[in-house]
Design a protein around this motif. Structure first.
Motif, PDB file in Angstrom:
ATOM      1  N   GLU A 140      81.282  22.351  33.828  1.00  0.00           N
ATOM      2  CA  GLU A 140      79.383  22.636  33.904  1.00  0.00           C
ATOM      3  C   GLU A 140      79.059  21.214  33.652  1.00  0.00           C
ATOM      4  O   GLU A 140      78.463  20.876  34.824  1.00  0.00           O
ATOM      5  CB  GLU A 140      79.380  22.654  32.021  1.00  0.00           C
ATOM      6  N   ASP A 148      78.222  34.411  33.175  1.00  0.00           N
ATOM      7  CA  ASP A 148      76.653  34.833  33.083  1.00  0.00           C
ATOM      8  C   ASP A 148      76.509  35.992  32.916  1.00  0.00           C
ATOM      9  O   ASP A 148      75.869  36.343  32.388  1.00  0.00           O
ATOM     10  CB  ASP A 148      75.493  33.838  33.967  1.00  0.00           C
ATOM     11  N   GLN A 161      76.006  17.868  41.963  1.00  0.00           N
ATOM     12  CA  GLN A 161      74.376  17.922  42.813  1.00  0.00           C
ATOM     13  C   GLN A 161      73.847  16.694  42.516  1.00  0.00           C
ATOM     14  O   GLN A 161      73.573  16.232  43.063  1.00  0.00           O
ATOM     15  CB  GLN A 161      74.094  18.885  41.448  1.00  0.00           C
ATOM     16  N   VAL A 207      80.911  30.754  37.272  1.00  0.00           N
ATOM     17  CA  VAL A 207      80.244  30.237  36.324  1.00  0.00           C
ATOM     18  C   VAL A 207      79.069  31.504  36.381  1.00  0.00           C
ATOM     19  O   VAL A 207      78.807  32.127  35.499  1.00  0.00           O
ATOM     20  CB  VAL A 207      78.902  28.784  36.068  1.00  0.00           C
ATOM     21  N   GLU A 208      78.936  32.031  37.448  1.00  0.00           N
ATOM     22  CA  GLU A 208      78.411  33.282  38.131  1.00  0.00           C
ATOM     23  C   GLU A 208      78.611  34.418  37.138  1.00  0.00           C
ATOM     24  O   GLU A 208      78.226  35.607  36.563  1.00  0.00           O
ATOM     25  CB  GLU A 208      77.883  33.046  39.213  1.00  0.00           C
ATOM     26  N   LEU A 221      83.904  23.690  43.864  1.00  0.00           N
ATOM     27  CA  LEU A 221      82.301  24.095  43.642  1.00  0.00           C
ATOM     28  C   LEU A 221      82.196  25.399  43.666  1.00  0.00           C
ATOM     29  O   LEU A 221      81.800  25.979  43.482  1.00  0.00           O
ATOM     30  CB  LEU A 221      81.844  23.171  44.376  1.00  0.00           C
ATOM     31  N   LYS A 222      82.878  25.927  44.854  1.00  0.00           N
ATOM     32  CA  LYS A 222      82.546  27.335  45.419  1.00  0.00           C
ATOM     33  C   LYS A 222      83.102  28.258  44.440  1.00  0.00           C
ATOM     34  O   LYS A 222      82.600  29.226  43.499  1.00  0.00           O
ATOM     35  CB  LYS A 222      82.877  28.204  46.411  1.00  0.00           C
ATOM     36  N   THR A 265      84.170  27.334  41.443  1.00  0.00           N
ATOM     37  CA  THR A 265      83.341  26.729  39.549  1.00  0.00           C
ATOM     38  C   THR A 265      82.341  27.750  39.725  1.00  0.00           C
ATOM     39  O   THR A 265      81.597  28.570  38.909  1.00  0.00           O
ATOM     40  CB  THR A 265      82.533  25.327  39.785  1.00  0.00           C
ATOM     41  N   ASN A 266      81.483  27.664  40.646  1.00  0.00           N
ATOM     42  CA  ASN A 266      79.840  28.988  40.958  1.00  0.00           C
ATOM     43  C   ASN A 266      80.468  30.276  40.505  1.00  0.00           C
ATOM     44  O   ASN A 266      79.361  30.463  39.893  1.00  0.00           O
ATOM     45  CB  ASN A 266      79.667  28.148  42.395  1.00  0.00           C
ATOM     46  N   ASN A 267      80.961  30.940  41.319  1.00  0.00           N
ATOM     47  CA  ASN A 267      81.729  32.064  41.030  1.00  0.00           C
ATOM     48  C   ASN A 267      82.452  32.558  39.569  1.00  0.00           C
ATOM     49  O   ASN A 267      82.015  33.304  39.676  1.00  0.00           O
ATOM     50  CB  ASN A 267      82.599  32.416  42.216  1.00  0.00           C
ATOM     51  N   LYS A 297      79.826  21.238  38.379  1.00  0.00           N
ATOM     52  CA  LYS A 297      78.276  20.831  38.848  1.00  0.00           C
ATOM     53  C   LYS A 297      77.697  20.025  38.818  1.00  0.00           C
ATOM     54  O   LYS A 297      77.115  20.094  39.952  1.00  0.00           O
ATOM     55  CB  LYS A 297      78.105  22.603  37.776  1.00  0.00           C
ATOM     56  N   TYR A 298      77.077  19.683  37.817  1.00  0.00           N
ATOM     57  CA  TYR A 298      76.303  19.089  37.508  1.00  0.00           C
ATOM     58  C   TYR A 298      76.659  17.191  38.518  1.00  0.00           C
ATOM     59  O   TYR A 298      75.823  17.234  39.410  1.00  0.00           O
ATOM     60  CB  TYR A 298      76.028  18.521  35.869  1.00  0.00           C
TER      61      TYR A 298
END
Length: 226
Positions: free
Chosen positions: A7, A76, A14, A72-73, A65-66, A68-70, A10-11
């Motif tokens: 987390e 969720d 950005q 986290v998604e 990051l790709k 990590t996004n996967n 990710k922040y």
């Protein structure tokens, strides 16, 4: 690898500013910096190029990051599914029950339940008492409807009904019009019973054994309806 480090990453990817990101996350800058260093050490590659106060993802960071996004998604989605399936009004419920219950009580129970909880998805499984207990212990079913009381410490037993056992004979049988029959009056009769591996049969055997009575058996079946 700790979940909150993803987390943070990710922040930071950005915002691209360590102090500003720490403020948004409501943590100290040193905590954020240490988390990123631990993450890079675990991955074995640097994730950012640091230019003064500005930090930008390098090629390794962009790829991570790709990932990590996967992650986290997917998490969720998993959380949403768990909430849906465990919601008492909209979830899923898997019920195991005895074959004998299937021809007596289960249909009326389901009718009443569906009227009260129309959005709960039910799945039904039939099995014998012994296997139902095993399935419950393994979490393969949520509830079982059975005649056994010997539950382990992880289960809760709630009595639903109390049933009597009857001797059933043909209406033309010499005992056909009797309201009560003594056990010793059945000594010459041939019995149709369940197979010995089934709980109800074991209960009947225990009753007859207490009277020192061994029945003559002409047929053993798998289901009460048979």
């Amino acid at each position: 690898m700790e979940w909150h480090h993803l987390e943070y990453f990710k922040y930071l990817a950005q915002i691209e500013n360590m102090s500003e990101c720490a403020r948004v996350l409501n943590i100290s800058q040193s905590t954020l910096s240490r988390a990123m260093k631990n993450l890079e050490a675990e991955l074995g590659v640097p994730l950012f190029n640091r230019i003064g106060r500005i930090i930008k993802l390098n090629k390794y960071g962009a790829e991570f990051l790709k990932t990590t996004n996967n992650i986290v998604e997917e998490m969720d989605i998993y959380k949403t599914n768990i909430i849906d399936t465990t919601n008492v009004y909209n979830g899923k419920l898997k019920i195991g029950f005895l074959h004998s219950v299937g021809v007596t009580y289960i249909s009326e129970f389901l009718k009443t339940f569906n009227l009260k909880y129309p959005n709960v998805e039910l799945k039904l499984v039939q099995n014998d008492a012994k296997n139902l207990i095993v399935m419950l212990d393994k979490g393969e079913v949520d509830i079982i409807i059975t005649t056994v009381e010997e539950m382990n410490k992880h289960t809760h037993f709630e009595p639903l009904i109390v049933e009597q056992l009857y001797v059933t004979v043909n209406e033309n049988h010499k005992l056909g019009e009797r309201n009560e029959i003594a056990i010793d009056e059945l000594i010459d009769e041939k019995f149709i019973l369940l197979k010995t591996n089934l709980l109800l049969r074991r209960q009947i055997d225990e009753i007859l054994k207490s009277y020192q009575f061994t029945p003559k058996i002409s047929f053993e079946g798998d289901e009460v309806i048979t």
